[in-house]
Write a protein that holds these residues in place. Structure first.
Motif, short mmCIF file in Angstrom:
data_model
loop_
_atom_site.label_atom_id
_atom_site.label_comp_id
_atom_site.label_asym_id
_atom_site.label_seq_id
_atom_site.Cartn_x
_atom_site.Cartn_y
_atom_site.Cartn_z
N LEU A 235 0.83 -1.21 0.00
CA LEU A 235 0.00 0.00 0.00
C LEU A 235 0.87 1.25 0.00
O LEU A 235 0.56 2.23 -0.70
CB LEU A 235 -0.91 0.00 1.23
N ALA B 155 2.12 1.65 -3.42
CA ALA B 155 1.05 2.09 -4.33
C ALA B 155 0.79 3.59 -4.20
O ALA B 155 0.51 4.27 -5.18
CB ALA B 155 -0.22 1.30 -4.04
N ALA B 156 0.90 4.11 -2.97
CA ALA B 156 0.72 5.55 -2.77
C ALA B 156 1.80 6.33 -3.48
O ALA B 156 1.55 7.42 -4.02
CB ALA B 156 0.72 5.87 -1.28
N ALA C 12 -1.57 6.51 -9.72
CA ALA C 12 -2.43 5.83 -10.69
C ALA C 12 -1.70 5.46 -11.97
O ALA C 12 -2.13 4.56 -12.70
CB ALA C 12 -3.64 6.72 -11.01
N ALA D 269 -7.06 -3.45 -1.55
CA ALA D 269 -6.90 -2.65 -2.77
C ALA D 269 -8.25 -2.28 -3.37
O ALA D 269 -8.47 -1.14 -3.81
CB ALA D 269 -6.05 -3.41 -3.79
N LEU E 116 -7.70 1.25 -5.31
CA LEU E 116 -6.34 1.36 -5.83
C LEU E 116 -6.16 0.46 -7.04
O LEU E 116 -5.75 -0.69 -6.93
CB LEU E 116 -5.32 1.01 -4.74
N SER E 117 -6.47 0.98 -8.20
CA SER E 117 -6.36 0.18 -9.42
C SER E 117 -4.91 -0.17 -9.75
O SER E 117 -4.66 -1.11 -10.50
CB SER E 117 -6.99 0.93 -10.60
N GLN E 118 -3.96 0.57 -9.17
CA GLN E 118 -2.55 0.31 -9.46
C GLN E 118 -1.98 -0.84 -8.63
O GLN E 118 -0.82 -1.23 -8.82
CB GLN E 118 -1.70 1.57 -9.22
#
Length: 282
Positions: A65, A68-69, A73, A94, A99-101
């Motif tokens: 996570l 991802a931040a 995107a 997710a 969070l699509s990434q």
């Protein structure tokens, strides 16, 4: 008795399947404890906006996570773990966070079903020391990184530097008459000896290897709370207690709690902990 890597993987996967929910319940405390090392790891792996990142032995994806931040995107984070329960938890988070990434897949770190050169960076938080074949795992990570891609991982150093982890295991071994693990067997402190992880990275063909020590004291309100965390979230201890009846297990847990009380202070429970953040470039 010789070490059987296949049996080891099966056993450790089963234990993490059983304790995954418990680990996930404690992830806010775990993330706070590992915050400094996690940021250093993400920096070492070059995790930035738009990057493609693979997380090895990702657990429930607490550090995924954070990655991802950073990538946003326009980037991509693939969390991989051998335990399906962890992968399900990571994918659930997710989805809930939109969070699509970020996505997670069940995957063995020693056999990544991914194309060569797919990722800009690779991370692993408290995972690589459990690989039965570290050289194979590092070879796979190197394969899926692009030229110039970066790997960074967090591991424990040596047992005496993290007594909250080493003392309970020692008490279980003493109570059950178990020998200490041989130095070649994977486990929490397998990569903690000075230079061992760096040497493994160099042998795997990585360059610009760097090691950073991080003091990461583990804090809870009480020793009892720390032991509750270990009971709910530790696959390692439960694996060592296999085959013992409930009364025997409870007696050992009481001994562990008494030992952990040595780290209670007027401000609460605090055990020393030392981590190693190792980074390198393909």
């Amino acid at each position: 008795m010789s070490f059987d890597p296949v049996a080891y993987k099966q056993a450790i996967t089963a234990e993490w399947q059983r304790t995954a929910e418990g680990w996930h319940r404690w992830i806010p405390a775990i993330n706070a404890w590992l915050a400094e090392a996690t940021e250093l790891m993400l920096d070492g792996a070059g995790v930035k906006e738009g990057a493609r990142v693979i997380d090895i032995a990702s657990g429930d994806g607490g550090q995924s996570l954070a990655a991802a931040a950073r990538v946003g995107a326009s980037g991509e984070v693939l969390a991989t773990d051998i335990a399906p329960a962890f992968v399900a938890l990571a994918n659930g988070v997710a989805r809930r966070m939109g969070l699509s990434q970020l996505r997670a897949e069940v995957m063995d770190a020693e056999s990544l079903s991914l194309p060569d050169g797919r990722f800009d960076g690779a991370i692993s938080r408290l995972g690589l020391m459990y690989l039965p074949d570290l050289a194979q795992g590092l070879s796979e990570i190197k394969r899926v990184l692009r030229p110039g891609g970066r790997l960074a991982a967090v591991v424990f150093t040596t047992p005496e530097k993290s007594p909250f982890f080493s003392v309970p295991a020692k008490l279980v071994r003493e109570a059950r008459g178990l020998p200490p693990p041989p130095p070649e067997q994977p486990g929490p402190f397998f990569l903690g000896a000075p230079g061992r992880f760096a040497e493994g990275l160099a042998r795997a063909g990585f360059r610009e290897v760097r090691e950073d020590l991080v003091k990461a004291p583990l804090r809870f309100e009480t020793a009892k709370e720390c032991v509750r965390w270990r009971r709910e979230a530790s696959g390692t201890i439960h694996h060592m207690l296999r085959g013992l009846d409930e009364a025997g297990k409870e007696a050992i847990w009481r001994d562990i709690e008494r030992a952990m009380e040595a780290y209670e202070t007027p401000q609460g429970f605090e055990s020393p902990c030392e981590l190693l953040v190792c980074s390198a470039v393909k």
